[in-house]
Design a protein around this motif. Structure first.
Motif, PDB file in Angstrom:
ATOM      1  N   HIS A  53       2.048  -6.079   7.813  1.00  0.00           N
ATOM      2  CA  HIS A  53       2.368  -6.626   6.482  1.00  0.00           C
ATOM      3  C   HIS A  53       3.071  -5.594   5.601  1.00  0.00           C
ATOM      4  CE1 HIS A  53      -0.004 -10.045   7.618  1.00  0.00           C
ATOM      5  NE2 HIS A  53      -1.063  -9.283   7.830  1.00  0.00           N
ATOM      6  N   TYR A  54       3.294  -4.422   6.158  1.00  0.00           N
ATOM      7  CA  TYR A  54       3.901  -3.349   5.361  1.00  0.00           C
ATOM      8  C   TYR A  54       5.330  -3.053   5.803  1.00  0.00           C
ATOM      9  CZ  TYR A  54      -0.879  -2.445   3.702  1.00  0.00           C
ATOM     10  OH  TYR A  54      -2.122  -2.564   3.141  1.00  0.00           O
TER      11      TYR A  54
ATOM     12  N   THR B  61       7.104  -0.315   1.343  1.00  0.00           N
ATOM     13  CA  THR B  61       6.322   0.775   1.915  1.00  0.00           C
ATOM     14  C   THR B  61       7.168   1.532   2.958  1.00  0.00           C
ATOM     15  OG1 THR B  61       5.366  -1.091   3.090  1.00  0.00           O
ATOM     16  CG2 THR B  61       3.962   0.027   1.526  1.00  0.00           C
TER      17      THR B  61
ATOM     18  N   ILE C 253       7.672  -4.578   2.133  1.00  0.00           N
ATOM     19  CA  ILE C 253       7.225  -4.680   0.734  1.00  0.00           C
ATOM     20  C   ILE C 253       7.513  -3.403  -0.039  1.00  0.00           C
ATOM     21  CG2 ILE C 253       5.437  -6.386   1.315  1.00  0.00           C
ATOM     22  CD1 ILE C 253       3.359  -4.124   0.913  1.00  0.00           C
TER      23      ILE C 253
ATOM     24  N   ILE D 163       4.674  -3.876  -7.855  1.00  0.00           N
ATOM     25  CA  ILE D 163       4.388  -4.995  -6.942  1.00  0.00           C
ATOM     26  C   ILE D 163       4.185  -4.511  -5.514  1.00  0.00           C
ATOM     27  CG2 ILE D 163       6.808  -5.568  -6.504  1.00  0.00           C
ATOM     28  CD1 ILE D 163       5.835  -8.560  -6.564  1.00  0.00           C
ATOM     29  N   THR D 164       4.796  -3.396  -5.148  1.00  0.00           N
ATOM     30  CA  THR D 164       4.601  -2.860  -3.803  1.00  0.00           C
ATOM     31  C   THR D 164       3.148  -2.444  -3.611  1.00  0.00           C
ATOM     32  OG1 THR D 164       6.882  -2.154  -3.647  1.00  0.00           O
ATOM     33  CG2 THR D 164       5.314  -1.021  -2.231  1.00  0.00           C
ATOM     34  N   GLN D 165       2.619  -1.710  -4.569  1.00  0.00           N
ATOM     35  CA  GLN D 165       1.221  -1.288  -4.436  1.00  0.00           C
ATOM     36  C   GLN D 165       0.273  -2.464  -4.636  1.00  0.00           C
ATOM     37  OE1 GLN D 165       0.547   2.296  -6.712  1.00  0.00           O
ATOM     38  NE2 GLN D 165       1.899   3.476  -5.363  1.00  0.00           N
ATOM     39  N   ASP D 166       0.664  -3.410  -5.480  1.00  0.00           N
ATOM     40  CA  ASP D 166      -0.120  -4.630  -5.650  1.00  0.00           C
ATOM     41  C   ASP D 166      -0.296  -5.309  -4.291  1.00  0.00           C
ATOM     42  OD1 ASP D 166      -0.498  -7.469  -5.816  1.00  0.00           O
ATOM     43  OD2 ASP D 166      -0.084  -7.401  -7.943  1.00  0.00           O
ATOM     44  N   GLN D 167       0.821  -5.532  -3.603  1.00  0.00           N
ATOM     45  CA  GLN D 167       0.721  -6.216  -2.315  1.00  0.00           C
ATOM     46  C   GLN D 167       0.092  -5.312  -1.252  1.00  0.00           C
ATOM     47  OE1 GLN D 167       4.230  -8.374  -1.129  1.00  0.00           O
ATOM     48  NE2 GLN D 167       4.213  -9.598  -2.988  1.00  0.00           N
ATOM     49  N   PHE D 168       0.274  -4.029  -1.373  1.00  0.00           N
ATOM     50  CA  PHE D 168      -0.375  -3.110  -0.430  1.00  0.00           C
ATOM     51  C   PHE D 168      -1.888  -3.351  -0.429  1.00  0.00           C
ATOM     52  CE2 PHE D 168      -2.467   0.812   0.785  1.00  0.00           C
ATOM     53  CZ  PHE D 168      -1.756   1.206   1.905  1.00  0.00           C
ATOM     54  N   TRP D 169      -2.487  -3.361  -1.618  1.00  0.00           N
ATOM     55  CA  TRP D 169      -3.945  -3.546  -1.698  1.00  0.00           C
ATOM     56  C   TRP D 169      -4.342  -4.984  -1.443  1.00  0.00           C
ATOM     57  CZ3 TRP D 169      -6.611   0.551  -1.039  1.00  0.00           C
ATOM     58  CH2 TRP D 169      -6.177   1.784  -1.550  1.00  0.00           C
ATOM     59  N   TRP D 170      -3.481  -5.891  -1.862  1.00  0.00           N
ATOM     60  CA  TRP D 170      -3.765  -7.312  -1.629  1.00  0.00           C
ATOM     61  C   TRP D 170      -3.972  -7.561  -0.143  1.00  0.00           C
ATOM     62  CZ3 TRP D 170      -0.519 -11.117   0.767  1.00  0.00           C
ATOM     63  CH2 TRP D 170      -0.902 -12.438   0.548  1.00  0.00           C
ATOM     64  N   TRP D 171      -3.141  -6.942   0.701  1.00  0.00           N
ATOM     65  CA  TRP D 171      -3.291  -7.138   2.144  1.00  0.00           C
ATOM     66  C   TRP D 171      -4.541  -6.465   2.691  1.00  0.00           C
ATOM     67  CZ3 TRP D 171      -1.452 -10.909   4.712  1.00  0.00           C
ATOM     68  CH2 TRP D 171      -0.174 -11.434   4.454  1.00  0.00           C
ATOM     69  N   TRP D 172      -4.992  -5.409   2.000  1.00  0.00           N
ATOM     70  CA  TRP D 172      -6.279  -4.851   2.432  1.00  0.00           C
ATOM     71  C   TRP D 172      -7.321  -5.953   2.429  1.00  0.00           C
ATOM     72  CZ3 TRP D 172      -8.981   0.265   2.443  1.00  0.00           C
ATOM     73  CH2 TRP D 172      -8.105   1.303   2.802  1.00  0.00           C
TER      74      TRP D 172
END
Ligand code: HEM
Ligand code: HEM
Ligand SMILES: [Fe+2]
Lengths: 225, 467
Positions: free
Chosen positions: B253-254, B259, B257, B189-198
């Motif tokens: 945003h990081y 990061t 989450i 979920i961390t990487q999910d939200q990482f890219w989601w915010w991109w």
């Protein structure tokens, strides 16, 4: 606040400044082309830094690399404690604690977590709840839901379950039946398999190092059970 | 009606759908706001998650459609020629509209699926703002490529790349490319939200912000007659400042989450600078209008341009800054603070831009040679929307502060802390205000519709053709 950030800030600004100055030599700052070149340099420099930081972040947030614990952490007891060095809260692993009375292998645990994540996406939990603080504000944040004292104090007696995880499964399968206030969660028709996978996922998520969010989770001066 | 370029006819198609979806957005927003007050409303029939999803997805789609419409509208004037692929342009519009229709029907009638990849491909991806199923994602990218091809082919055929077009072409490519960052599944979920915010952040705080910089620059040229040289100089400065602060501003945003910690410093530093370009945009708009002593041929467009400049600054710049430092965000993260900011920012920066274009188009259609486009009703809609938006945002600001304080600071951020804070009058009463002002917003929208239908139609014929 940890090391490294000042270096990134200074380096990115400096490279932009130097690069822009070199490329705009002899140009007046009143000419559009002056700003055009600066805009190109600035954008490329910042984007390059973002890429470098992205690779570093992806490495440090890979599953099992410390910040995001290994899936087998679902077999362990998780706590949330103040870290004296940083002044912020941090998850800690406190010993063994099988989930649903079972100790999962790494593969089994991973499979369960994939199912949990797919279930969470399929029901749009994020359009009512926040997860890691992102999503909607209609329902409680689920980042540390696994550690919530309400399961033991209220939900186990209410659902007649023996364990916390069992109470969670019962709630997730019938949130309409076990509602605790007027704003109820609808029944999203989770199967038992899906509900168990979601519980495992919530346990895993509670063990992610979120740099201290939410602060002092569970230590409330507002609510006394 | 003056003869229209094919490109401009395509623009009209996009704006028609956009305006209808704007209405749909408000309708579902009102239902969602009402469900806060009366949670039994449509319980189990159309849950909050679905009404909210329709609310924000309708918003994203109509704003994007408006931007595309704006691009098709300015294309002939910037290139001096009509769009190369008129048929392709209409086909792309038709495909996009159909896909949106199908997605909406599935959202409303199917709503949820089981936890497997079929759901992700055909029902929903369940990730805020980009809930659309995978097939639609791929479809959207394909359609965007068609549109992109059309624009770029027209520009190259014309053999003339203005500064505005150059920025536009690069920005559109980045905008479309970012969408791809939100298209894959990961259990992490961390990487999910990482890219989601991109997708989410690098859209609204970088590529969209530059896109409206282009659109507003063009609008200023045409509504006030500002010289191109000045517009383009400012645009480059804005690109520098927006990308220079917004790209690494992503770090805000990081924080929490999962990061690494360095994002607290990087995100806090750069996002705090993000208001600077927004100040520059106000200076630009106000200065230009002052130079021309507010003389314009299009009063509603000019006033919406002001609203855009100030709304963007207050909504994104001031409201965003309020909660962007990590020391504040640790407590306010994921509270009504974000909703307060999100509403004002989207309204000020993006809704206003689209309405500016609606009025520029209306002037071209109804009063191309003057005298000036004006009416009484646009003022009612304008003031009504400002008051109701400020009302909603103010209400949520109170709720957001109180929620942050009670749930997160005094309380321990648990389930029961959440409920207790939600029931506190400082949180629960603002939800009533939000709904009330929401109704007022809908009424203002209806007035806007009426004005769009009538403005410029009753101009006496003598005045239409001044000597
Ligand atoms: C037009 C530009 C902008 C728009 C449309 C916008 C919109 C939004 C929206 C909708 C959210 C909520 C996201 C969610 O659903 O989780 C959000 C979050 C946020 N925005 Fe913006 N924003 C803009 C510019 C800015 C700027 C310039 C800043 C900082 C100075 C900022 C700071 C933030 C922060 C810190 C959050 C996270 C809130 C949280 O932790 O929950 N925004 N923004
Ligand atoms: C009739 C007027 C409106 C009403 C009653 C309304 C109501 C709502 C409600 C109830 C939510 C859900 C917030 C939550 O999760 O707790 C929401 C979210 C949102 N609305 Fe609206 N809305 C209205 C108009 C608008 C407009 C005009 C815009 C901007 C163009 C907008 C943009 C958003 C955004 C970006 C979100 C997501 C916020 C976030 O996640 O932080 N809304 N709205
Ligand atoms: Fe952001």
């Amino acid at each position: 606040m940890g090391s490294g950030w000042i270096e990134v800030v200074v380096a990115s600004l400096l490279i932009t400044l130097v690069g822009g100055t070199i490329l705009t030599r002899g140009r007046s700052w009143l000419e559009p082309v002056f700003w055009k070149r600066f805009a190109i340099v600035g954008s490329l420099v910042m984007f390059a830094f973002l890429w470098i930081l992205t690779f570093d972040t992806l490495r440090k947030t890979a599953i099992g690399k410390g910040r995001i614990p290994d899936p087998t952490v679902i077999n362990r007891k998780i706590g949330y404690q103040l870290d004296a060095d940083t002044g912020r809260f941090k998850p800690v692993v406190l010993g063994d604690e099988p989930l649903f009375g079972k100790t999962y292998t790494r593969e089994e645990a991973m499979k369960l977590l994939v199912k949990g994540k797919l279930t969470i996406q399929s029901r749009n939990c994020m359009d009512c709840h926040t997860l890691l603080g992102n999503g909607a504000y209609y329902a409680p944040d689920l980042t540390k839901a696994w550690l919530d004292p309400k399961w033991e104090k209220i939900m186990i007696p209410m659902t007649g379950a023996k364990t916390k995880e069992e109470a969670m499964v019962r709630f997730l399968m019938h949130p309409d039946k076990y509602a605790t206030w007027t704003r109820r969660m609808p029944n999203l028709h989770l199967t038992e398999e899906e509900a168990k996978a979601v519980v495992a996922y919530l346990k895993w998520m509670s063990a992610i190092n979120t740099n201290g969010f939410p602060d002092h989770f569970g230590q409330s001066k507002l609510v006394k059970f | 009606m003056e003869r229209l370029y094919e490109s401009q006819k395509i623009a009209l198609l996009y704006f028609s759908v956009a305006i209808v979806l704007f209405g749909a957005q408000l309708l579902f927003g009102l239902i969602a706001a009402y469900q806060y007050i009366n949670p039994d409303f449509l319980y189990g029939v159309l849950p909050f998650s679905i009404t909210r999803m329709l609310h924000i997805n309708a918003m994203i789609v109509w704003l994007l459609m408006g931007f595309i419409g704006g691009i098709y509208w300015l294309l002939p004037s910037e290139t001096g020629m009509d769009v190369v692929g008129a048929k392709l342009g209409k086909l792309a519009w038709f495909l996009l509209t159909t896909a949106v229709g199908i997605v909406v029907l599935v959202y409303i009638f199917k709503q949820i699926g089981h936890g497997n990849f079929f759901t992700i491909w055909f029902i929903t991806e369940g990730r805020e703002y980009i809930e659309a199923p995978r097939w639609a994602d791929i479809g959207v990218v394909a359609v965007m490529l068609m549109i992109y091809f059309n624009v770029i082919a027209t520009v190259f055929r014309s053999g003339r790349i203005t500064g505005l077009l150059g920025v536009l072409l690069i920005d559109l490519l980045a905008l479309a490319g970012l969408y791809i960052a939100g298209m894959f599944f990961t259990p992490n979920i961390t990487q999910d939200q990482f890219w989601w915010w991109w997708v989410v952040h690098l859209w609204v705080e970088a590529t969209w912000e530059v896109l409206v910089g282009v659109l507003m620059g063009w609008a200023l040229m045409h509504v006030l007659g500002t010289p191109r040289r000045i517009i383009e100089g400012w645009l480059y400065l804005e690109v520098l400042l927006v990308f220079g602060t917004g790209i690494l501003g992503l770090g805000h945003h990081y924080y929490w989450i999962g990061t690494p910690e360095y994002w607290l410093g990087i995100g806090g530093f750069f996002s705090s600078l993000e208001p600077i370009p927004l100040v520059a945009m106000i200076v630009h708009a106000v200065y230009d209008a002052g130079v021309h002593k507010l003389q314009t041929v299009n009063r509603p467009a000019l006033f919406w341009i002001f609203l855009q400049a100030f709304g963007n600054f207050f909504g994104a710049g001031v409201w965003g800054f309020m909660h962007t430092l990590p020391q504040i965000n640790l407590y306010s993260h994921g509270t009504q603070m974000a909703a307060s900011h999100g509403h004002l920012a989207f309204f000020g920066a993006y809704v206003a831009t689209n309405i500016v274009f609606v009025y520029i188009i209306l002037q071209h259609l109804r009063a191309p040679e003057g005298p000036i486009l004006d009416s009484r009703t646009w003022k009612v809609a304008y003031i009504g929307m400002i008051i109701s938006m400020v009302g909603m945002v103010g209400a949520l600001l109170v709720a957001g502060f109180a929620q942050t304080f009670f749930e997160r600071a005094v309380g321990g951020a648990t389930w029961q802390d959440y409920i207790t804070a939600q029931m506190h009058p400082w949180v629960s009463v603002p939800y009533l205000w939000r709904f009330g002002f929401g109704v007022l917003f809908l009424l203002s929208y209806l007035v806007l519709l009426y004005d769009i239908a009538t403005i410029g139609k009753r101009v006496p014929s003598v005045e239409v053709k001044p000597a």
